[in-house]
Design an enzyme around this catalytic site. Structure first.
Site, mmCIF file in Angstrom:
data_model
loop_
_atom_site.group_PDB
_atom_site.id
_atom_site.type_symbol
_atom_site.label_atom_id
_atom_site.label_comp_id
_atom_site.label_asym_id
_atom_site.label_seq_id
_atom_site.Cartn_x
_atom_site.Cartn_y
_atom_site.Cartn_z
ATOM 1 N N ASP A 31 19.144 -11.252 -13.077
ATOM 2 C CA ASP A 31 17.857 -11.811 -12.838
ATOM 3 C C ASP A 31 17.943 -13.444 -12.818
ATOM 4 O OD1 ASP A 31 16.811 -9.349 -12.605
ATOM 5 O OD2 ASP A 31 16.191 -9.224 -14.512
ATOM 6 N N GLN A 32 18.737 -13.846 -13.869
ATOM 7 C CA GLN A 32 18.925 -15.407 -14.072
ATOM 8 C C GLN A 32 19.394 -15.991 -12.575
ATOM 9 O OE1 GLN A 32 21.226 -16.399 -17.244
ATOM 10 N NE2 GLN A 32 21.091 -18.823 -17.037
ATOM 11 N N PHE A 34 19.134 -15.014 -9.691
ATOM 12 C CA PHE A 34 18.222 -14.521 -8.728
ATOM 13 C C PHE A 34 17.104 -15.864 -8.745
ATOM 14 C CE2 PHE A 34 14.016 -13.187 -7.237
ATOM 15 C CZ PHE A 34 14.189 -12.685 -5.905
ATOM 16 N N ASP A 35 16.606 -15.900 -9.995
ATOM 17 C CA ASP A 35 15.702 -17.038 -10.460
ATOM 18 C C ASP A 35 16.217 -18.500 -10.225
ATOM 19 O OD1 ASP A 35 13.929 -15.240 -11.366
ATOM 20 O OD2 ASP A 35 14.473 -15.268 -13.539
ATOM 21 N N SER A 80 -8.346 10.862 7.664
ATOM 22 C CA SER A 80 -8.066 11.777 6.469
ATOM 23 C C SER A 80 -7.405 13.009 6.746
ATOM 24 C CB SER A 80 -9.247 11.748 5.571
ATOM 25 O OG SER A 80 -10.112 12.596 6.298
ATOM 26 N N LEU A 81 -6.599 13.785 5.889
ATOM 27 C CA LEU A 81 -6.134 14.978 6.224
ATOM 28 C C LEU A 81 -6.910 16.209 5.550
ATOM 29 C CD1 LEU A 81 -2.350 14.090 5.195
ATOM 30 C CD2 LEU A 81 -3.364 14.098 7.401
ATOM 31 N N GLU A 111 6.554 15.897 2.736
ATOM 32 C CA GLU A 111 6.723 14.758 1.864
ATOM 33 C C GLU A 111 5.706 14.619 0.515
ATOM 34 O OE1 GLU A 111 5.069 11.666 4.550
ATOM 35 O OE2 GLU A 111 6.132 12.622 6.212
ATOM 36 N N LYS A 113 2.745 13.346 -1.856
ATOM 37 C CA LYS A 113 1.471 13.101 -1.512
ATOM 38 C C LYS A 113 1.361 11.999 -2.703
ATOM 39 C CE LYS A 113 -3.640 13.709 -0.410
ATOM 40 N NZ LYS A 113 -3.746 12.809 -1.349
ATOM 41 N N ASP A 115 -0.630 9.040 -5.087
ATOM 42 C CA ASP A 115 -2.144 8.960 -5.394
ATOM 43 C C ASP A 115 -2.264 7.467 -5.733
ATOM 44 O OD1 ASP A 115 -4.713 9.503 -6.227
ATOM 45 O OD2 ASP A 115 -4.325 9.990 -8.358
ATOM 46 N N ARG A 134 -7.374 1.133 4.360
ATOM 47 C CA ARG A 134 -7.739 2.163 5.151
ATOM 48 C C ARG A 134 -9.311 1.866 5.429
ATOM 49 N NH1 ARG A 134 -10.872 6.766 4.879
ATOM 50 N NH2 ARG A 134 -10.159 8.384 6.366
ATOM 51 N N GLU A 179 1.316 4.019 0.970
ATOM 52 C CA GLU A 179 0.473 4.161 -0.116
ATOM 53 C C GLU A 179 0.916 3.122 -1.244
ATOM 54 O OE1 GLU A 179 -2.932 6.703 -1.186
ATOM 55 O OE2 GLU A 179 -1.677 6.649 0.456
ATOM 56 N N TYR A 232 4.423 6.641 7.460
ATOM 57 C CA TYR A 232 4.180 7.086 8.918
ATOM 58 C C TYR A 232 4.601 5.711 9.859
ATOM 59 C CZ TYR A 232 1.651 9.612 12.643
ATOM 60 O OH TYR A 232 1.582 10.266 13.816
ATOM 61 N N LYS A 318 -2.787 20.385 -2.335
ATOM 62 C CA LYS A 318 -3.008 19.616 -3.444
ATOM 63 C C LYS A 318 -2.478 20.409 -4.849
ATOM 64 C CE LYS A 318 -5.199 15.944 -3.743
ATOM 65 N NZ LYS A 318 -6.786 15.860 -3.309
ATOM 66 N N CYS A 412 -31.224 8.849 -31.756
ATOM 67 C CA CYS A 412 -30.320 7.963 -31.436
ATOM 68 C C CYS A 412 -29.145 7.631 -32.396
ATOM 69 C CB CYS A 412 -30.863 6.832 -30.733
ATOM 70 S SG CYS A 412 -29.828 5.554 -30.160
ATOM 71 N N CYS A 415 -29.784 3.515 -32.888
ATOM 72 C CA CYS A 415 -31.112 2.897 -33.545
ATOM 73 C C CYS A 415 -31.799 3.596 -34.577
ATOM 74 C CB CYS A 415 -31.884 2.172 -32.424
ATOM 75 S SG CYS A 415 -32.805 3.332 -31.422
ATOM 76 N N CYS A 430 -32.792 7.959 -25.622
ATOM 77 C CA CYS A 430 -33.488 7.058 -26.472
ATOM 78 C C CYS A 430 -34.602 6.311 -26.012
ATOM 79 C CB CYS A 430 -32.345 6.393 -27.244
ATOM 80 S SG CYS A 430 -33.035 5.004 -28.143
ATOM 81 N N CYS A 436 -32.842 -0.946 -28.802
ATOM 82 C CA CYS A 436 -31.485 -0.108 -28.877
ATOM 83 C C CYS A 436 -30.396 -1.150 -28.294
ATOM 84 C CB CYS A 436 -31.615 1.102 -28.315
ATOM 85 S SG CYS A 436 -30.182 2.393 -28.630
#
Length: 676
Positions: A31-32, A34-35, A80-81, A111, A113, A115, A134, A179, A232, A318, A412, A415, A430, A436
């Site tokens: 990382d060093q 790369f930076d 949409s599917l 594949e 799916k 979320d 989308r 996604e 896709y 799903k 309530c 209050c 309430c 309140c």
């Protein structure tokens, strides 16, 4: 080597290192180091501004420039599917594909799916030129600047992998879809940071990813660690007729592809794939909610075609919601801005679908009674859509003999006012609106919301702070705030305080219909507020309207009308409105709004169906109302006509023909209202 040559060399090297680290998980430098290279590139680019490149690795960090998202039309609609939760539907779909292909052999590409948030990436000559959400499937938001900060998305593909230089190379122009999501690790880190700073937590990775990608500040996007999986490829002159084969090529070009992708030749192989990932998905670093099945051959996909809403050559299976059982420890009660009292189940913490769950809404008293809930019960919990925890059952066999039933509160919890339940309402309320605290703060939060007064320099935590410090007691008090009050003498906070006050003052330009919505009249949502504003045209006419006059407004029934009258009969509410008038808020429709209104569609009920070229569906709804028409959601004998775009559903078309209802094209409609 000249400095300009060094810039080009560093860009190539850093793009390669990004790919190795974020896509292949095979870094070859620290990382060093790369930076160090990135810092060198930043310095050289600062010396040579003529070498600026949107797709330079230095653009990955984002910037603080506030941006607005433009709407961009998709070259290929993002449909949409069709979804299913059972394997019988998968089998039926497989059989229909076989029939549709008239006995041809076919393969299915399976594949994961993911979320997250759907995205479309367009490349020209190997360079990322556009990233679009989308949206409504026809057009979406251009979020290119934000997407450039996602390190696994290549900004520049290697020139030696182009179609000109190798067989199966990337085309001159192509689109790739996928996604964008927030890995579990980043999600937990982000929520821990928000909790520490007192900010509201994200409910799930999908909401966090969506909110992040729509941030106006690309530096925020860069810091949150979004990820992306592509699934896709579209365009002309693709490498192969096979979808699986094309994605395999995309991986060679540098894209991060769907994990565990597999090509299946039989239905049994598809079912085995589903069974495997139903269990194994829980070990993935990102949220998934199912499996996507696609006919592999693009030629066969084209032959099978589309329904009105989705392709016939693909289906989404799903996963059934994961269920756990845990003890109910106690029930507490929350009061919302409308005074609605919501019971909340507090449970022993349990791991469910990627997060620790310890609370779930119980909706209302009827919901509690339907399960005969007792304190100490072992309750079954699922996540609706794998997002919101909900109680779906009780293991009565484990109930203690001395367990006490859950009894809904009568007063309530904030209050102490005695609760009421209005006729036809499931919730208890309430009635102490003026005294309140959660209702007072909730109304202020509603007032400042984006769709209301759009005071984006304030948030729920700030409102809570100002209220607790005695700076505000209602939303009218916002317009009297000064930077000095906000900072309490702390000069280090003066700049942010000035921004807050400016955001409040800017809200005075918000149009009248949104002011009506911002008042928070019970049962008056955004659409009803717009209808009331356009019918009565100014606040005084609305405030003095009788029950019969209110009932003349489309969509307003007795419950809404009585609530409006009750609101304006309250002297405290009228005092606030008069203060808002004095501060300069819009209390009537603008001259332009009044001049733009016509009666062209007066008395007509219009159904909107399909996708459109000139305006979005929401814009057409506003146009219809602007010209005196009424939007309705379903076709009936009272429908005047259907505004039909492309891909109008065949069932709607059949019903229209059966009832003799005219179908009006987009161009004919615009001509009808003289807006073309």
């Amino acid at each position: 080597m000249t400095e300009k040559d060094r810039i080009l060399q560093l860009r190539r090297e850093l793009h390669e290192h990004n790919h190795r680290y974020y896509v292949l998980n095979q870094p070859t430098i620290s990382d060093q180091d790369f930076d160090f290279l990135l810092h060198e590139l930043q310095e050289l680019e600062a010396k040579h501004p003529e070498m600026y490149d949107d797709n330079s690795p230095t653009q990955r960090v984002g910037n603080d420039i506030n941006q607005q998202f433009n709407q961009v039309e998709h070259r290929y609609p993002m449909l949409s599917l069709a979804n299913t939760y059972n394997r019988e539907d998968v089998q039926t779909w497989y059989t229909q594909v076989s029939k549709g292909l008239e006995g041809q052999e076919f393969e299915i590409c399976c594949e994961m799916k993911y979320d997250g948030l759907s995205i479309s990436l367009t490349y020209e000559h190997g360079r990322l030129v556009r990233a679009v959400t989308r949206g409504d499937g026809v057009r979406g938001d251009d979020v290119t600047q934000n997407v450039r900060t996602i390190r696994c998305i290549p900004l520049q593909l290697p020139e030696d992998l182009s179609a000109e230089n190798m067989a199966g190379g990337y085309p001159e122009t192509f689109e790739i879809r996928g996604e964008i999501l927030l890995p579990w690790e980043s999600f937990r880190r982000l929520n821990a940071e928000r909790e520490e700073s007192g900010e509201r937590l994200f409910a799930n990775p999908r909401n966090a990813a969506s909110g992040t990608l729509k941030s106006q500040n690309s530096r925020v996007v860069a810091e949150r660690g979004l990820d992306a999986y592509l699934y896709y490829l579209l365009g002309e002159q693709l490498p192969s007729d096979g979808h699986y084969e094309n994605l395999t090529q995309c991986a060679r070009w540098g894209f991060k592809m769907s994990e565990g992708m597999k090509k299946c030749k039989t239905l049994q192989e598809v079912m085995d794939y589903i069974s495997y990932w139903d269990v194994e998905r829980k070990n993935l670093p990102v949220a998934t909610d199912g499996i996507v099945l696609k006919v592999n051959s693009l030629r066969q996909q084209q032959h099978l075609g589309y329904t009105a809403k989705s392709p016939r050559w693909a289906i989404a299976y799903k996963f059934k919601a994961e269920r756990v059982c845990t003890p109910l420890l106690e029930v507490t009660y929350q009061v919302g801005r409308t005074g609605a009292v919501t019971p909340v189940a507090n449970m022993a913490p349990v791991w469910l679908a990627g997060t620790t769950v310890k609370r779930a809404t119980l909706n209302n008293e009827d919901f509690i009674r339907s399960f005969d809930l007792h304190v100490g019960d072992y309750v079954y919990v699922e996540k609706g859509g794998e997002i919101i925890p909900k109680i779906v059952g009780v293991d009565v066999s484990r109930r203690s003999a001395d367990a006490e039933p859950v009894r809904f509160v009568t007063r309530c919890p904030e209050c102490g006012a005695e609760l009421v339940r209005y006729e036809g309402e499931a919730a208890h309320y309430c009635p102490n609106e003026a005294g309140c605290p959660p209702q007072i703060k909730g109304r202020i939060e509603h007032f400042i919301a984006r769709k209301a007064m759009n005071i984006m320099t304030l948030g729920a935590e700030t409102v809570d702070d100002y209220y607790n410090r005695g700076l505000i007691h209602n939303f009218a008090d916002l317009y009297e705030l000064t930077p000095q009050q906000i900072t309490s003498g702390n000069e280090n906070r003066i700049v942010s305080a000035q921004k807050v006050v400016k955001g409040i003052n800017d809200s005075k330009e918000v149009p009248f219909e949104r002011v009506v919505f911002a008042l928070g009249i019970r049962f008056v949502g955004e659409t009803t507020a717009r209808l009331l504003a356009r019918h009565f045209k100014d606040m005084d006419s609305l405030a003095n309207a009788s029950l019969d006059q209110l009932l003349e407004v489309d969509g307003v029934g007795n419950v809404i009308a009585e609530s409006v009258i009750r609101y304006f009969n309250d002297k405290d509410n009228m005092e606030i409105i008069n203060r808002l008038r004095g501060y300069g808020l819009n209390m009537k429709l603008s001259e332009q709004q009044l001049s733009d209104r016509t009666d062209t569609l007066a008395g007509k009920s219009v159904v909107i169906s399909g996708v459109f070229q000139h305006h979005s569906r929401d814009e057409y709804k506003q146009i219809i109302e602007q010209h005196g028409g009424k939007n309705v959601g379903s076709i009936s004998g009272k429908t005047s006509f259907i505004l039909a775009g492309a891909n109008m559903g065949p069932s709607k078309l059949q019903k229209a023909e059966k009832l003799g209802i005219p179908v009006v094209s987009e161009d004919d409609f615009l001509e009808m209202i003289n807006d073309k």
